[in-house]
Enzyme design. Structure first.
Site: not given
Ligand code: CMP
Length: 145
Positions: A11, A51, A114, A117, A128
């Site tokens: 990310k 998402y 965080n 993913h 995905e």
């Protein structure tokens, strides 16, 4: 155990922290083999689409804003039990709850920033991976480690 593929994203906070190499190294050390990889700056539409399952969640807007705040590295990881193994390597979504020696424990800032993913099931991994990569962009090569 089956050879699986899973989608991984480093990310924007991971890029900002300068730890692309460290993240890749953890994957390779754990026999999660990168078989497709690209740096990409997600558009709002791409992030919202990726998402979409979280659309009704209160954090959705902030999540999309964060995921479009800078470039990400999207990749496909391949290996035995890759979906679960990647989740082990990442640690819990919230770094405060992540186990020692996991990516999120060691590098994440909070539940939003965080760092990584990873797909949460083999079914979602297929969806995905297809969201970001054509079959022809996923490579096969031998590992002599
Ligand atoms: P990720 O695995 O990318 O999937 C959805 C993301 O939503 C998750 O990681 C978190 O980074 C983000 N998120 C932000 N706020 C929350 C929250 N309160 N609970 C769960 N996920 C959150």
């Amino acid at each position: 155990m089956a050879i699986e593929r899973t989608l991984s994203i480093i990310k924007p906070d991971g890029l900002e922290k300068g730890i692309i190499g460290k993240v890749l190294s953890r994957f390779e050390t754990k026999a999660l083999k990168p078989v497709a990889m690209r740096m990409q700056w997600l558009s709002q539409r791409e992030a919202e689409g990726f998402y979409a399952v979280h659309k009704a969640r209160p954090f959705f807007k902030d999540l999309v804003a964060f995921m479009t705040s800078g470039p990400v590295v999207v990749m496909v990881l391949e290996g035995e039990n890759a979906v679960a193994k990647n989740r082990e390597v990442m640690g819990a979504t919230d770094p405060a709850k992540a186990a020692p020696d996991t990516l999120r424990k060691d590098f994440a800032t909070n539940v939003e920033k965080n760092t990584v993913h990873g797909s949460d099931s083999t079914e979602n991994a297929k969806i995905e991976i297809a969201y970001f990569f054509r079959d022809t962009e996923i490579q096969t090569y031998a590992w002599k480690r």
